[in-house]
Design a protein around this motif. Sequence first.
Motif, short mmCIF file in Angstrom:
data_model
loop_
_atom_site.label_atom_id
_atom_site.label_comp_id
_atom_site.label_asym_id
_atom_site.label_seq_id
_atom_site.Cartn_x
_atom_site.Cartn_y
_atom_site.Cartn_z
N UNK A 70 22.93 -10.27 -11.39
CA UNK A 70 21.47 -10.60 -11.02
C UNK A 70 20.62 -10.68 -12.43
N UNK A 117 30.88 -2.42 -3.79
CA UNK A 117 30.84 -2.68 -2.41
C UNK A 117 31.24 -4.12 -1.98
N UNK A 118 31.16 -5.08 -2.76
CA UNK A 118 31.46 -6.61 -2.32
C UNK A 118 32.98 -6.64 -2.56
N UNK A 156 34.27 -3.61 0.43
CA UNK A 156 34.31 -3.94 1.72
C UNK A 156 34.21 -5.30 2.31
N UNK A 157 34.28 -6.43 1.17
CA UNK A 157 34.31 -7.61 1.45
C UNK A 157 33.02 -8.34 1.80
N UNK A 158 33.00 -9.54 1.53
CA UNK A 158 31.48 -10.33 1.91
C UNK A 158 31.96 -11.29 2.69
N UNK A 159 31.06 -12.45 2.94
CA UNK A 159 31.01 -13.36 3.76
C UNK A 159 32.37 -14.12 3.56
N UNK A 160 32.63 -14.55 2.11
CA UNK A 160 34.01 -15.37 2.00
C UNK A 160 34.79 -14.43 1.30
N UNK A 169 37.90 -8.00 2.40
CA UNK A 169 37.85 -6.54 1.62
C UNK A 169 39.18 -6.12 1.26
N UNK A 171 39.34 -2.63 0.36
CA UNK A 171 39.48 -0.97 0.77
C UNK A 171 40.18 -0.33 -0.34
N UNK A 217 38.71 3.47 -0.29
CA UNK A 217 39.44 4.31 0.64
C UNK A 217 41.04 4.70 0.18
N UNK A 226 42.47 8.14 -0.40
CA UNK A 226 43.91 8.85 0.43
C UNK A 226 44.76 9.18 -0.25
#
Lengths: 129, 158
Positions: free
Chosen positions: B76, B112-113, B116-120, B123, B125, B128, B132
Motif C-alpha cells: 500500500x 492473511x493473503x 488463507x489464499x486469495x483470488x489467484x 492458501x 495454512x 494453522x 498444531x
Amino acid sequence: MIAKEVCDIIKNGNIPNVDPLMVFAYSTPSDVQSSVSNKIVILITEISNRPSNKHGSDSYITKLGLLQVQIFYPLSVDYDTETTIEDPLLELMESNKWFCVLGGQVDRDPQTSQLFTTFHFQKEKERIF
Amino acid sequence: MVYVKSQSPAEKIHSGATPTVSVQGEDEILTQLKNLVLTRKELSEIVESVVPNIEEHLYEYTPYDEDADIEKKKLFGKPIGHLRDYITHKPNQYPDGGTDIGFTSQAAPIARWTNWGTYRQKPQFWFEKSFETLDFDAIFKKEGETAKKIIAEKGLFK
C-alpha cells in the motif's frame, strides 16, 4: 472430501446472488482466475480432517473437519453483502452442522482489488464403520 | 487451629510434593486465600514467560523468501520487510493475563493473503500448521513453573 460435501451444500443452498456454477471446491478454474468475475465466486478449501480425541475400542469414533469458505465479491455490488450473502451462508452451514470458528473479516485482494471474506467452519462427524 | 491444605493450578499440573500451610483463625484463612488469587499483572507475567517460545515457533513457520529484495518491497505504498519480522503481541491485553500473538496491522494483510489464499493465490495454512505443531506440554510446563514461583513469592507456600 469435506470440501466437496460443503461445495454441494452451498450449490444447493439457494443463497441469493450466488450462482451455483461459481461455487468451487479446492481451487478455482484458470479461466475464472484469469478474469475478475462479475458474479460472486465462492471457494471452499480443506484445512484438516483428522480423528478427534474421542475413542472407543482403541479406535477413533469421530473426525474433526475444518475447512475454509471464501467469498470473492465482484468489484461493484449494490446490495448489503452481510445480510444478503454471509448471514444466509452461515445459517445454511449451521443447519448442516458446520459451525463457524473463525473469520468474517473483509480483505482486499492484492491483485484484483476485489473484496473477499473468509470463514472457517468446523464439524465433528461420526466415523462410519 | 485450622489446617488448610491447598493446591494451586500449577501444582496440579506438576504433581510433586503437595504444598501445605498452617493457619489459625478465620481472618488468617481469608488472608491466605487472597494470596491464591493472582492479580492481572501476575497472570500476565505467567503468560509473558512463554510468549517468546510461541513467537519463535511462529517465526519458524511464517513464510520467508530469503531472496526477496526487501529494499524495494512495498505494501500500500509503504516499505515493508519480511513478514516474520512483524510478529507481535500486546502484554497484559486481557483481564485473564492472556494476549493475542500475531502480526502488526501493517503486515497483517500479507499474513492473511498467504495463509488463507486469495483470488489467484493458493492458501498455505501455515498459521494453522504452526498452532498444531506447538509443544503445548512444554508451554504449560513453563507457565506452571512461573506460576509456582509467583505463588511462592507471595508467601503462601513456605
